[in-house]
Structure formats: C-alpha cells, structure tokens
Design a protein around this motif. Structure first.
Motif, PDB file in Angstrom:
ATOM      1  N   ALA A  78       0.841  -1.207   0.000  1.00 59.68           N
ATOM      2  CA  ALA A  78       0.000   0.000   0.000  1.00 59.68           C
ATOM      3  C   ALA A  78       0.873   1.254   0.000  1.00 59.68           C
ATOM      4  N   LYS A  79       1.883   1.230  -0.834  1.00 63.43           N
ATOM      5  CA  LYS A  79       2.798   2.343  -1.088  1.00 63.43           C
ATOM      6  C   LYS A  79       3.877   2.488  -0.032  1.00 63.43           C
ATOM      7  N   THR A  80       3.513   2.692   1.238  1.00 61.78           N
ATOM      8  CA  THR A  80       4.523   2.897   2.280  1.00 61.78           C
ATOM      9  C   THR A  80       4.423   1.898   3.428  1.00 61.78           C
ATOM     10  N   GLY A  81       3.458   1.003   3.388  1.00 57.53           N
ATOM     11  CA  GLY A  81       3.244   0.071   4.479  1.00 57.53           C
ATOM     12  C   GLY A  81       4.295  -1.031   4.547  1.00 57.53           C
ATOM     13  N   VAL A  82       4.407  -1.636   5.720  1.00 55.64           N
ATOM     14  CA  VAL A  82       5.340  -2.731   5.969  1.00 55.64           C
ATOM     15  C   VAL A  82       4.566  -3.865   6.640  1.00 55.64           C
ATOM     16  N   VAL A  83       4.786  -5.100   6.187  1.00 52.24           N
ATOM     17  CA  VAL A  83       4.147  -6.268   6.789  1.00 52.24           C
ATOM     18  C   VAL A  83       5.232  -7.268   7.155  1.00 52.24           C
ATOM     19  N   ALA A  84       5.399  -7.520   8.434  1.00 51.96           N
ATOM     20  CA  ALA A  84       6.447  -8.421   8.931  1.00 51.96           C
ATOM     21  C   ALA A  84       5.821  -9.681   9.513  1.00 51.96           C
ATOM     22  N   THR A  85       6.618 -10.722   9.660  1.00 59.12           N
ATOM     23  CA  THR A  85       6.140 -11.973  10.250  1.00 59.12           C
ATOM     24  C   THR A  85       7.147 -12.509  11.256  1.00 59.12           C
ATOM     25  N   VAL A  86       6.609 -13.033  12.348  1.00 56.71           N
ATOM     26  CA  VAL A  86       7.419 -13.662  13.392  1.00 56.71           C
ATOM     27  C   VAL A  86       6.804 -15.016  13.707  1.00 56.71           C
ATOM     28  N   GLY A  87       7.639 -16.022  13.855  1.00 53.93           N
ATOM     29  CA  GLY A  87       7.129 -17.332  14.248  1.00 53.93           C
ATOM     30  C   GLY A  87       7.537 -18.428  13.296  1.00 53.93           C
ATOM     31  N   VAL A 123       2.865 -14.763  13.655  1.00 52.40           N
ATOM     32  CA  VAL A 123       2.288 -13.450  13.944  1.00 52.40           C
ATOM     33  C   VAL A 123       2.591 -12.521  12.775  1.00 52.40           C
ATOM     34  N   VAL A 124       1.553 -11.885  12.242  1.00 56.08           N
ATOM     35  CA  VAL A 124       1.692 -10.927  11.147  1.00 56.08           C
ATOM     36  C   VAL A 124       1.636  -9.521  11.744  1.00 56.08           C
ATOM     37  N   LEU A 125       2.685  -8.740  11.512  1.00 60.37           N
ATOM     38  CA  LEU A 125       2.782  -7.382  12.050  1.00 60.37           C
ATOM     39  C   LEU A 125       2.484  -6.389  10.932  1.00 60.37           C
ATOM     40  N   ILE A 126       1.378  -5.669  11.051  1.00 59.79           N
ATOM     41  CA  ILE A 126       0.924  -4.757   9.997  1.00 59.79           C
ATOM     42  C   ILE A 126       1.210  -3.311  10.409  1.00 59.79           C
ATOM     43  N   PHE A 127       2.120  -2.673   9.688  1.00 54.46           N
ATOM     44  CA  PHE A 127       2.403  -1.249   9.884  1.00 54.46           C
ATOM     45  C   PHE A 127       1.720  -0.514   8.734  1.00 54.46           C
ATOM     46  N   GLN A 128       0.604   0.120   9.047  1.00 55.22           N
ATOM     47  CA  GLN A 128      -0.336   0.602   8.034  1.00 55.22           C
ATOM     48  C   GLN A 128      -0.253   2.111   7.806  1.00 55.22           C
ATOM     49  N   PRO A 129      -0.240   2.549   6.559  1.00 57.79           N
ATOM     50  CA  PRO A 129      -0.315   3.982   6.270  1.00 57.79           C
ATOM     51  C   PRO A 129      -1.755   4.486   6.235  1.00 57.79           C
ATOM     52  N   ALA A 130      -1.897   5.802   6.229  1.00 61.37           N
ATOM     53  CA  ALA A 130      -3.134   6.486   5.806  1.00 61.37           C
ATOM     54  C   ALA A 130      -4.397   6.123   6.576  1.00 61.37           C
ATOM     55  N   GLU A 131      -4.289   5.939   7.888  1.00 66.53           N
ATOM     56  CA  GLU A 131      -5.512   5.719   8.668  1.00 66.53           C
ATOM     57  C   GLU A 131      -6.348   6.985   8.699  1.00 66.53           C
ATOM     58  N   GLU A 132      -5.694   8.129   8.837  1.00 64.09           N
ATOM     59  CA  GLU A 132      -6.432   9.388   8.968  1.00 64.09           C
ATOM     60  C   GLU A 132      -7.240   9.714   7.715  1.00 64.09           C
ATOM     61  N   ARG A 133      -6.820   9.221   6.584  1.00 61.23           N
ATOM     62  CA  ARG A 133      -7.566   9.428   5.349  1.00 61.23           C
ATOM     63  C   ARG A 133      -8.644   8.360   5.172  1.00 61.23           C
ATOM     64  N   GLY A 134      -8.599   7.329   5.990  1.00 61.52           N
ATOM     65  CA  GLY A 134      -9.588   6.269   5.903  1.00 61.52           C
ATOM     66  C   GLY A 134      -9.382   5.329   4.732  1.00 61.52           C
ATOM     67  N   GLU A 135      -8.181   5.318   4.164  1.00 58.43           N
ATOM     68  CA  GLU A 135      -7.920   4.522   2.969  1.00 58.43           C
ATOM     69  C   GLU A 135      -6.848   3.452   3.169  1.00 58.43           C
ATOM     70  N   GLY A 136      -6.034   3.591   4.214  1.00 56.61           N
ATOM     71  CA  GLY A 136      -4.897   2.706   4.383  1.00 56.61           C
ATOM     72  C   GLY A 136      -5.267   1.245   4.558  1.00 56.61           C
ATOM     73  N   ALA A 137      -6.231   0.965   5.442  1.00 54.57           N
ATOM     74  CA  ALA A 137      -6.613  -0.423   5.699  1.00 54.57           C
ATOM     75  C   ALA A 137      -7.159  -1.083   4.438  1.00 54.57           C
ATOM     76  N   LYS A 138      -7.984  -0.361   3.684  1.00 53.82           N
ATOM     77  CA  LYS A 138      -8.530  -0.923   2.441  1.00 53.82           C
ATOM     78  C   LYS A 138      -7.418  -1.303   1.476  1.00 53.82           C
ATOM     79  N   ARG A 139      -6.441  -0.414   1.350  1.00 48.27           N
ATOM     80  CA  ARG A 139      -5.324  -0.683   0.437  1.00 48.27           C
ATOM     81  C   ARG A 139      -4.499  -1.885   0.910  1.00 48.27           C
ATOM     82  N   MET A 140      -4.280  -1.979   2.206  1.00 52.75           N
ATOM     83  CA  MET A 140      -3.525  -3.115   2.742  1.00 52.75           C
ATOM     84  C   MET A 140      -4.262  -4.435   2.482  1.00 52.75           C
ATOM     85  N   ILE A 141      -5.579  -4.417   2.670  1.00 56.59           N
ATOM     86  CA  ILE A 141      -6.383  -5.615   2.435  1.00 56.59           C
ATOM     87  C   ILE A 141      -6.317  -6.022   0.963  1.00 56.59           C
ATOM     88  N   GLU A 142      -6.360  -5.028   0.078  1.00 57.46           N
ATOM     89  CA  GLU A 142      -6.268  -5.302  -1.359  1.00 57.46           C
ATOM     90  C   GLU A 142      -4.949  -5.970  -1.721  1.00 57.46           C
TER      91      GLU A 142
END
Length: 457
Positions: A112-121, A185-204
């Motif tokens: 989602a442009k600037t987001g980071v998704v990490a995994t542990v385990g 464990v999936v670690l989601i560092f999400q952008p753009a919460e304040e715009r209300g668009e970041g989570a949708k983009r991450m899910i996509e």
C-alpha cells in the motif's frame, strides 16, 4: 542417540503442558538466569541455573526491560519529530524496516505504497495479525518539548507514533519467544488511517491472507494511564460523507418566477435531513446526520444556477449505517424534485471516506479482555461505551474476526489530557511496556489456544 532422546523428552514436556486454561496462558518453559529461553535443551546447563516461568511472566519481563522501554521511547520520538501524512510515510517506513532488520525479522515492503508487513514465528498456520497505523495529521504542534515536530504544519496528534513504537516492542518480545509460538504473527504497519484509505489498500494487497484474527489498540486520554477499555460487538460508529449538487435555473432575484431556485431546494433538504434521525429512527439507537457545508451564489441579487450541500452521517450497526446512507439520497432527490430541481449526489467517499462501523468479534473481544486483565489487572479493565468516532480498523473487522482496544494515557502530571487531533496532544510514554505486552500476549496466547483447540477436534 542421547541428544535425540533429550530433544524428544523436551518435545513431550512442551506438548504435555500446552492445555486450555481460563487465561489462555498455559505454555510454560524454562529460562536460564540470563534470560535465555528453554535452557533444558542445552546439555551444559544445570537445573540450578534454570527457572520455570509462564509466557505471561516472560512477556511482562521483556516488555519492562529498561533497554527495551528506552528503545521504544527513542523510536517514538524520532517518528514524532518527523511526522508524515497519509501515504507519505517514507522515513517512518524506513525506520521501521531498519529496526526489523536489527531484530532479524523478515518483512514485505512496500505494501500500500509505504506500508510494511512483517512476520514472526514458524511461518506456517495459524496466522494472527497485529496492526499499528503510521500517519500524522496536518496540524501545527503547540506542545513545547525537546522532541517537538520539526515539520511545520504536521504533527502526530493521534498517537500513531506511539502505536508504531509499541508494535515494534511487541515484535521484539515475540522474536525473543519465537520458538514457543504455535504459528505465525503478522505485524501490519499501516499507512493512511487518517484518510480512511490505508486499511482498504492493505487488504487489497493480501495482508489478511490466511489470518484467523486481528488485534489493534489505540491510545486515548479518556482513561487513566494503563486502563484497558473496549466492548463486544458495536464499538465505534461508521462514518460516511455525502455531497449533493442541486441544480435549478439561475436568474435575477427580483424576478424569482423566472428562475428555479436551488437555494430553496437545498434549504428544505437540510431541514428534512434532520428529520431522518429525529422522526424515523429509534432514539435509543444513536445515529447522526449533520450538514456541515452549504455553498451557493456569489451575488446578493442573483439566484444561482446550483447550490451544493455536504455533510456526514454516522451509525453503529452496519444495517442502520447503510440504511441511513440510502435515506439521505432519497430525501435530497425528493426535495430537489419538489422544487423543480435536479440533484446529483456523491456517496462514494471520494472527498470524505466511507468507513463502516467498528464491530468487535465477541470471541476475540473476550480473549483480548482476558489478556489485558493479565497484564494490567482486573481493576484496570473497563467496558467502554460506544463512541461516535470512526477508525479504518473496521475494514479489517469486515474481513476477519478481531477486536480494537482503547488503552488509557490520561496523566495530568505529564500533560496527557488533551483529545486526539488537538495541537496540544501529548502522551504518557509509561504506557509503552503495557501496550507492547498486550500486543504480544494476545498474539502468543491466541496461537497457542487456536492450535490446542484445533488439535482437540
């Protein structure tokens, strides 16, 4: 053969103590006096140098480690000094990736442009997700302190800098305990919460693929430091926006009969919209419709060709939220027609995002409350009321079971008393080990419980 026998004994020991418990903290293991886990596997360790601890105790110990707490504070302060708006979180993302590299944690980027998704385990199912938002707000910080924002007109005024720091803290804890994780464990560092668009983009971009549950927390000044508050089912309201352009026929205001007045149509629309909540809905089921903008005309003696109105609507249940949206469209179009005008209505959220209600899964909510109680104590647990605010974490909850938690930071001594989006917003950094521990405890215990439950079927 002797070493193989010892390993098999150890596996049998671990499997025999993974059982369901009221607090989901059933896994115990041994650590050396230096904090190295599972010293039973080392033939050089004597029983006297080991101690048996629960995962809960180890998580709390790791979260409150002085070096770890200082590390989280430094991360938060760096992010706070360099706030970045939605989808502009370049330096923030770079800092997160640097810290993950130092911890030896793998990640995917960019998401989602600037987001980071990490995994542990283990890298294998089951998967459980933890989320932190990263973006700042277009606000000029008025708090005078050593680590004040260095960017004019931008500020972390909603605690997202702290959310990142606590999730990285949880990542460090879980990495230390990775050999005891019964999944990933999936670690989601999400952008753009304040715009209300970041989570949708991450899910996509498939961040929830194979995820069984998700957890997120948000710092709030409504509760004292360390108080954990949430509620099952409907928690935060859904937020939608509407913008309607009502078109008539412009002309001189001295001869209104030769015009079709869009201002009159807009005015009656505004009044009728207020009647939706006051006359068409259950007064015990809170909803809001607010018209917050009217624009029409540019001269005192000219009836304009068109008038625009815009506003917001909110509701707690998905059924009411979408019914409210449909009714707003019906009312505006009908009032425009009564006054011989036409209306074009935008409900797509292009200018103001449409965010569904935040609805906590009841089972995950119960799990979160148990874990939080273990970390902060029963006296610091509260059932939160519903709030009219919105959070794009709701998009994740539309896809998988999960729960959002409020974690209190109110402390008059540190100035942590102001609401989010205030230029005076500040936090009490003593919350960091609490938030990191809750994150880690939820993820670790969820995986253990899920695995045990699945194996018993």
């Amino acid at each position: 053969m002797a070493s193989l026998y010892i390993i098999l004994q150890h596996i049998l020991l671990i499997s025999s103590i993974i059982t369901l418990s009221p607090f989901y903290f059933s896994l115990v293991f041994q650590v050396s006096s230096h904090g190295e886990e599972q010293c039973l596997t080392s033939s050089s360790s004597s029983p006297k140098s080991c101690r048996t601890v629960s995962v809960k105790e180890e998580i709390i110990r790791l979260a409150n480690d002085e070096e770890t707490v200082d590390w989280m504070k430094k991360i938060r302060r760096k992010i706070h000094q360099h706030p970045e708006l939605a989808f502009e979180e370049v330096k923030t993302s770079e800092l997160i990736r640097h810290e993950l590299d130092q911890l030896g944690i793998s990640y995917r980027w960019p998401v989602a442009k600037t987001g980071v998704v990490a995994t542990v385990g283990s890298g294998f199912p089951p998967f459980v997700a933890l989320r932190a938002d990263m973006d700042a707000l277009p606000i000029q910080e008025l708090v005078e302190w050593e680590h004040k924002s260095k960017i004019d007109g931008k500020m972390h005024a909603c605690g997202h800098d702290a959310h990142v720091a606590m999730l990285l803290g949880a990542a460090k804890i879980l990495q230390n305990l990775r050999s005891t994780l019964q999944g990933t464990v999936v670690l989601i560092f999400q952008p753009a919460e304040e715009r209300g668009e970041g989570a949708k983009r991450m899910i996509e971009e498939a961040v929830l693929e194979n995820v069984e549950a998700i957890f997120g927390l948000h710092l709030v000044a409504q509760y004292p430091l360390g108080v954990a508050a949430t509620r099952p089912k409907e928690f935060l309201a859904g937020c939608g926006g509407f913008k309607a352009t009502i078109t008539g026929k412009g002309g001189h205001a001295a001869v209104p009969q030769q015009t079709i007045d869009p201002i009159l149509a807009a005015s009656t629309s505004v009044i009728s919209l207020q009647n939706i909540v006051s006359r068409e809905t259950d007064p015990l089921d809170s909803m809001v419709v607010s018209v917050s903008m009217i624009h029409g005309g540019s001269a005192f003696n000219v009836i304009p060709e068109s008038t625009t109105i815009a506003g917001t609507f909110r509701a707690f249940s998905k059924k009411n939220f979408y019914a409210l949206r449909d009714r707003i469209e019906e009312v505006i179009k009908a009032q425009a027609a009564v006054h011989r005008c036409t209306a074009e209505i935008d409900l797509t959220g292009k200018e103001q995002p449409t965010i569904p209600p935040t609805v906590n899964d009841e089972n995950v909510h119960e799990h979160v409350m148990r874990m939080s109680k273990e970390i902060v104590g029963e006296e610091n647990i509260e059932i939160a009321p519903t709030f009219m605010g919105s959070e794009d974490f709701a998009f994740y909850l539309d896809k998988v079971p999960g729960s959002l938690l409020f974690l209190g930071i109110h402390n008059e001594k540190t100035g942590a008393v102001h609401p989010p989006h205030s230029p005076y917003y500040t936090i009490d950094e003593d919350v960091f080990p609490i938030g990191a521990a809750i994150h880690a405890a939820f993820a670790h215990s969820f995986l253990s419980n899920f695995t045990a439950r699945r194996s018993s079927i």
